[in-house]
Design a protein around this motif. Sequence first.
Motif, mmCIF file in Angstrom:
data_model
loop_
_atom_site.group_PDB
_atom_site.id
_atom_site.type_symbol
_atom_site.label_atom_id
_atom_site.label_comp_id
_atom_site.label_asym_id
_atom_site.label_seq_id
_atom_site.Cartn_x
_atom_site.Cartn_y
_atom_site.Cartn_z
ATOM 1 N N ARG A 1 0.830 -1.191 0.000
ATOM 2 C CA ARG A 1 0.000 0.000 0.000
ATOM 3 C C ARG A 1 0.873 1.252 0.000
ATOM 4 O O ARG A 1 1.828 1.345 0.770
ATOM 5 C CB ARG A 1 -0.908 0.041 1.225
ATOM 6 N N LEU A 2 0.507 2.218 -0.818
ATOM 7 C CA LEU A 2 1.202 3.499 -0.819
ATOM 8 C C LEU A 2 0.436 4.546 -0.027
ATOM 9 O O LEU A 2 1.007 5.280 0.771
ATOM 10 C CB LEU A 2 1.401 3.983 -2.260
ATOM 11 N N GLY A 3 -0.863 4.637 -0.262
ATOM 12 C CA GLY A 3 -1.660 5.624 0.450
ATOM 13 C C GLY A 3 -3.134 5.427 0.169
ATOM 14 O O GLY A 3 -3.521 4.725 -0.770
ATOM 15 N N ALA A 4 -3.956 6.054 0.999
ATOM 16 C CA ALA A 4 -5.406 5.984 0.834
ATOM 17 C C ALA A 4 -5.980 7.391 0.908
ATOM 18 O O ALA A 4 -5.603 8.188 1.772
ATOM 19 C CB ALA A 4 -6.031 5.112 1.922
ATOM 20 N N ALA A 5 -6.871 7.678 -0.020
ATOM 21 C CA ALA A 5 -7.633 8.926 -0.009
ATOM 22 C C ALA A 5 -9.039 8.595 0.452
ATOM 23 O O ALA A 5 -9.684 7.698 -0.107
ATOM 24 C CB ALA A 5 -7.658 9.545 -1.403
ATOM 25 N N VAL A 6 -9.524 9.282 1.469
ATOM 26 C CA VAL A 6 -10.834 9.002 2.050
ATOM 27 C C VAL A 6 -11.646 10.289 2.071
ATOM 28 O O VAL A 6 -11.104 11.366 2.331
ATOM 29 C CB VAL A 6 -10.704 8.449 3.485
#
Length: 404
Positions: free
Chosen positions: A373-378
């Motif tokens: 995983r690199l990142g999550a946008a929520v």
Amino acid sequence: MANEADNTSNSAGPVVMLLGSGEMSRELALAFQRLGATVVAVDGDADAPAHRVADRHAVVTMNDPDALAAVVERERPDYLVDQAGVIAIDGWETQAGGVEIFPTPRAVRLSLDREGLRRLAADELGLPTAPFWFAGSAGELSAIAEHAGFPLTVTPVAGATGDGRSVLLRPEDVQPAWNRAIAAGTVTTPNRVMAETVVDVDDEVTLLTVRTIGATGPSVRFCEPIGHRDAGGTLATWQPHRLSPAASDAAKSIAARIVNSLGGRGVFAVELLVRGDEVYFTDVRPQPGDTGLLTQRTQRLSQFDLHARAILGLPVDTIMISPGAAEIGYADGPARTVTKRPDALAILSETLDVAESDVVLFDRLDETDGRHRLGAAVATAPDVTVARDRAQRTAVSLRRLWQS
């Protein structure tokens, strides 16, 4: 040899040991600590994410039952929470010394064995599934394809979700699909694959199901359905995903039956395919996962809070407080990390300018999942359509952080 953190805890609460200390375990550790538990994180990586927040930690070879048993003997936890599938090691649970184990060893084994899980679901429980077959050679797979027709999906019987998956469209696809699946499979099932008919469905849905045990016995609660779409490098999720009343009832029935069969306490991510009012079981993970990350913003209690409460025997609720959506980005391989850019704060400022948006950045490979995983946008919004648009706009800006 175990490496122990020097810090000790004065908490009078229960001691929880996490086996596997990746990104999911870090969030779970915090959830347990908020409830007064002392957390001991165990992993093969000295710099694992959960080690940074745990009260104590140990570094051991995760597939060594004797080393794990020694850590359990030293720490004497009240609860053992497997985040890395190590309880599936033959004989390991007998070395845990009577400690409560979550998920149950049977649930861990079946979550790592698509053949065993599918036979439980279809043959023993009678749950609706797509037509499936198992093959032990490329020749058997070719015979299945000739019998079943195309298209077919092929996956290793054991392995991380999505690893080694192929879609067969014609006979010449069989050998490459076999080779890919075998390369991704685990050493416990080195030459066995599952083939499935591709079912024409409307949606892929995760139904987070919480199993608890109270004074009146076991009970299950359901979160609002989470829709998702995996585009390889990006996983898009949204909650709630609207189902017809008939499909909703069918989804809950399927989830309750498979979860009660696996037993134990905690969060189970039940994967379903939906076509109109018809619902098909595909998979279950007996722990929090990527599709449930958005619950940190959409629900009063996130998937991590729910898992911790259920394991500790505390009351739970599955109240959703806002529609929401997320997009999770993944690297192509395990070596890549988030680029350390001098303009990172400027990019984050622009990213978070989207209304009701949030981001989560990851920088370590998770012990429990082959994908990095690199990142999550929520994002949240008054309705799920607006939330999905906000999450997508946030993700587009966020991706600049790891673009070269």
